[in-house]
Motif scaffolding. Structure first.
Motif, mmCIF file in Angstrom:
data_model
loop_
_atom_site.group_PDB
_atom_site.id
_atom_site.type_symbol
_atom_site.label_atom_id
_atom_site.label_comp_id
_atom_site.label_asym_id
_atom_site.label_seq_id
_atom_site.Cartn_x
_atom_site.Cartn_y
_atom_site.Cartn_z
ATOM 1 N N GLU A 140 81.556 67.953 15.467
ATOM 2 C CA GLU A 140 80.759 68.352 16.624
ATOM 3 C C GLU A 140 79.335 67.868 16.403
ATOM 4 O OE1 GLU A 140 78.591 70.773 19.474
ATOM 5 O OE2 GLU A 140 78.285 70.714 17.294
ATOM 6 N N LYS A 141 78.612 67.566 17.482
ATOM 7 C CA LYS A 141 77.304 66.919 17.351
ATOM 8 C C LYS A 141 76.289 67.770 16.597
ATOM 9 C CE LYS A 141 76.316 68.290 22.127
ATOM 10 N NZ LYS A 141 76.087 67.787 23.498
ATOM 11 N N ALA A 142 76.363 69.101 16.719
ATOM 12 C CA ALA A 142 75.423 69.940 15.969
ATOM 13 C C ALA A 142 75.701 69.863 14.477
ATOM 14 C CB ALA A 142 75.505 71.386 16.446
ATOM 15 N N ARG A 143 76.975 69.784 14.119
ATOM 16 C CA ARG A 143 77.317 69.705 12.703
ATOM 17 C C ARG A 143 76.948 68.354 12.107
ATOM 18 N NH1 ARG A 143 82.943 73.286 12.353
ATOM 19 N NH2 ARG A 143 81.851 75.272 12.209
ATOM 20 N N ALA A 144 76.789 67.347 12.953
ATOM 21 C CA ALA A 144 76.379 66.032 12.461
ATOM 22 C C ALA A 144 74.959 66.060 11.901
ATOM 23 C CB ALA A 144 76.488 65.003 13.580
ATOM 24 N N LYS A 145 74.189 67.088 12.235
ATOM 25 C CA LYS A 145 72.808 67.203 11.764
ATOM 26 C C LYS A 145 72.706 67.881 10.396
ATOM 27 C CE LYS A 145 71.120 67.777 16.523
ATOM 28 N NZ LYS A 145 70.364 68.666 17.432
ATOM 29 N N GLU A 146 73.816 68.411 9.901
ATOM 30 C CA GLU A 146 73.782 69.174 8.663
ATOM 31 C C GLU A 146 73.591 68.281 7.445
ATOM 32 O OE1 GLU A 146 73.562 72.217 8.070
ATOM 33 O OE2 GLU A 146 74.747 73.456 9.449
ATOM 34 N N ARG A 147 72.926 68.831 6.431
ATOM 35 C CA ARG A 147 72.881 68.226 5.100
ATOM 36 C C ARG A 147 73.960 68.893 4.243
ATOM 37 N NH1 ARG A 147 67.613 65.934 4.756
ATOM 38 N NH2 ARG A 147 67.266 65.058 6.842
ATOM 39 N N PHE A 148 74.159 68.377 3.042
ATOM 40 C CA PHE A 148 75.104 69.025 2.134
ATOM 41 C C PHE A 148 74.623 70.437 1.798
ATOM 42 C CE2 PHE A 148 76.433 64.642 1.279
ATOM 43 C CZ PHE A 148 77.810 64.791 1.265
ATOM 44 N N PHE A 149 73.331 70.551 1.440
ATOM 45 C CA PHE A 149 72.723 71.853 1.181
ATOM 46 C C PHE A 149 71.913 72.222 2.419
ATOM 47 C CE2 PHE A 149 72.470 72.789 -3.650
ATOM 48 C CZ PHE A 149 73.751 72.276 -3.853
ATOM 49 N N SER A 150 72.382 73.198 3.178
ATOM 50 C CA SER A 150 71.758 73.567 4.444
ATOM 51 C C SER A 150 70.977 74.869 4.280
ATOM 52 C CB SER A 150 72.839 73.722 5.519
ATOM 53 O OG SER A 150 72.273 74.075 6.760
ATOM 54 N N HIS A 151 69.666 74.751 4.366
ATOM 55 C CA HIS A 151 68.789 75.906 4.153
ATOM 56 C C HIS A 151 68.861 76.872 5.333
ATOM 57 C CE1 HIS A 151 64.808 77.899 4.686
ATOM 58 N NE2 HIS A 151 64.968 78.144 3.402
ATOM 59 N N ARG A 152 68.884 78.172 5.047
ATOM 60 C CA ARG A 152 68.815 79.220 6.066
ATOM 61 C C ARG A 152 67.660 80.157 5.710
ATOM 62 N NH1 ARG A 152 73.596 78.726 9.274
ATOM 63 N NH2 ARG A 152 74.325 76.641 8.700
ATOM 64 N N ASP A 153 66.896 80.547 6.736
ATOM 65 C CA ASP A 153 65.716 81.379 6.474
ATOM 66 C C ASP A 153 66.107 82.831 6.223
ATOM 67 O OD1 ASP A 153 66.171 82.620 8.942
ATOM 68 O OD2 ASP A 153 64.633 81.470 9.984
ATOM 69 N N GLU A 154 65.100 83.707 6.122
ATOM 70 C CA GLU A 154 65.368 85.112 5.786
ATOM 71 C C GLU A 154 66.140 85.845 6.873
ATOM 72 O OE1 GLU A 154 61.041 84.981 7.320
ATOM 73 O OE2 GLU A 154 62.504 83.695 6.294
ATOM 74 N N PHE A 155 66.228 85.249 8.057
ATOM 75 C CA PHE A 155 67.014 85.840 9.147
ATOM 76 C C PHE A 155 68.383 85.171 9.281
ATOM 77 C CE2 PHE A 155 62.494 86.227 10.369
ATOM 78 C CZ PHE A 155 62.390 87.614 10.376
ATOM 79 N N ASP A 159 67.430 75.762 11.066
ATOM 80 C CA ASP A 159 66.509 74.937 11.832
ATOM 81 C C ASP A 159 66.779 73.485 11.472
ATOM 82 O OD1 ASP A 159 64.487 73.587 13.070
ATOM 83 O OD2 ASP A 159 62.834 74.689 12.124
ATOM 84 N N PRO A 160 67.366 72.694 12.390
ATOM 85 C CA PRO A 160 67.700 71.307 12.056
ATOM 86 C C PRO A 160 66.489 70.455 11.682
ATOM 87 C CG PRO A 160 67.913 71.698 14.424
ATOM 88 C CD PRO A 160 67.709 73.037 13.780
ATOM 89 N N LYS A 161 65.269 70.891 12.098
ATOM 90 C CA LYS A 161 64.059 70.142 11.769
ATOM 91 C C LYS A 161 63.497 70.511 10.408
ATOM 92 C CE LYS A 161 62.732 69.780 16.653
ATOM 93 N NZ LYS A 161 61.699 70.112 17.666
ATOM 94 N N ASN A 162 64.092 71.505 9.773
ATOM 95 C CA ASN A 162 63.569 71.991 8.502
ATOM 96 C C ASN A 162 64.571 71.784 7.370
ATOM 97 O OD1 ASN A 162 61.613 73.239 6.871
ATOM 98 N ND2 ASN A 162 62.597 75.244 7.076
ATOM 99 N N GLN A 163 65.365 70.726 7.480
ATOM 100 C CA GLN A 163 66.319 70.413 6.424
ATOM 101 C C GLN A 163 65.670 69.501 5.393
ATOM 102 O OE1 GLN A 163 69.587 71.948 6.433
ATOM 103 N NE2 GLN A 163 68.250 73.046 7.849
ATOM 104 N N ARG A 164 66.062 69.650 4.152
ATOM 105 C CA ARG A 164 65.416 68.915 3.068
ATOM 106 C C ARG A 164 66.068 67.554 2.850
ATOM 107 N NH1 ARG A 164 65.101 74.235 -0.877
ATOM 108 N NH2 ARG A 164 63.793 75.445 0.546
#
Length: 301
Positions: A140-155, A159-164
């Motif tokens: 799916e197109k949203a999953r295409a934006k994922e990195r191997f290590f996907s950061h999630r904030d305290e909530f 955020d696809p723009k905040n991937q390392r």
């Protein structure tokens, strides 16, 4: 001289095992998200290979919506017992009962979106700081934006723009208190790769993946297989069809495809000729063009 040529499956397997070991090394309390679908089954198989002869150093976590196919739960329990793995189960029904989430109502009601809160609560309850998932970028197109290590904030938000950046196969698991990571070792696999690997490794699957006769109804253009949580509504016509499921999920929103593919070879041929992704029959993904991305930002897998 011996042939040291590595196949595409060899390379994908090595990459996934590397990511699994990196995740286990960098995090204190990881967990593997298990849905009973083919991707999470392959991921579990890879985890067993990655740490053989020991068992994987992390448990499985299943978010049970209460609307699972019975075949999925039977497979899950048999597999866990056979492999001697630890299993945690988080219940969406309990989240509804305790007021953490509210049951959807209406013609297109689903418990799929409710899983996000149940999952985040489970990660906090058991102290998991990373969760391995079987998502693939081709789904799916949203999953295409994922990195191997996907950061999630305290909530628990994504955020696809905040991937390392992940240069030279270096993955950063640094996080602040309260944050966590989702890790996707199968990111570069395709549906065809998954089925080819299942054939090579002779991995057993739930019977739902293979063609079988089933009473069905068509709801919103999606073929649904009747079971305890999917019953015909007034005006719906029950039809006996030969179907199989390309993806496994909440029964009321997981569409079947008409198919005679009853073997892995037949499924491989059918998959190679398919012009829609396996999630094309998921009713929850049809709600809007950004349905998956909206749920991922809320903490979904």
């Amino acid at each position: 001289m011996p042939d040291y040529h590595l196949s595409q499956l060899d390379l994908l397997e090595a990459e996934a095992i590397y990511v699994l070991r990196e995740g286990a090394a960098q995090f204190q309390r990881p967990v593997l998200l298990f849905s009973g679908g083919k991707d999470s089954i392959v991921l579990t198989h890879l985890a067993c290979k990655a740490f053989w002869p020991e068992k994987p150093p992390f448990p499985l976590l299943h978010v049970d919506t209460g609307h699972n196919f019975p075949e999925t739960l039977e497979y899950r329990d048999e597999m866990v017992q056979r492999l001697g793995l630890r299993l945690f189960v988080a219940s969406v029904e309990e989240s509804i009962r305790t007021g953490r989430v509210r049951e959807e109502t209406g013609a297109n009601a689903s418990r799929n979106r409710l899983q996000s809160v149940t999952l985040l609560d489970a990660l906090a309850k058991w102290g998991f700081d990373a969760a391995f998932g079987g998502a693939r970028r081709d789904e799916e197109k949203a999953r295409a934006k994922e990195r191997f290590f996907s950061h999630r904030d305290e909530f628990g938000q994504w955020d696809p723009k905040n991937q390392r950046p992940e240069l030279w196969n270096l993955y950063s698991g640094r996080m602040a208190p309260g944050e966590h990571f989702r890790i996707f070792p199968l990111s570069n696999w395709t549906e065809l790769d998954i089925w080819s690997y299942i054939k090579r490794e002779e991995i057993a699957l739930p019977s739902l993946y293979f063609a079988h006769e089933r009473d069905t109804v068509v709801r919103g253009g999606v073929i649904l297989g009747l079971c305890q949580s999917v019953q015909p509504r007034p005006g719906e016509v029950v039809t006996r069809r030969t179907v199989r499921f390309r993806t496994m999920g909440d029964a009321p929103i997981t569409g079947a495809v008409q198919s005679t593919a009853a073997t892995i070879d037949a499924i491989l041929a059918e998959t190679a000729a398919a012009r829609t992704t396996e999630r094309g029959g998921r009713a929850d993904d049809l709600r809007s063009d950004t349905s998956m991305e909206d749920r991922k930002k809320e903490g979904y897998f």
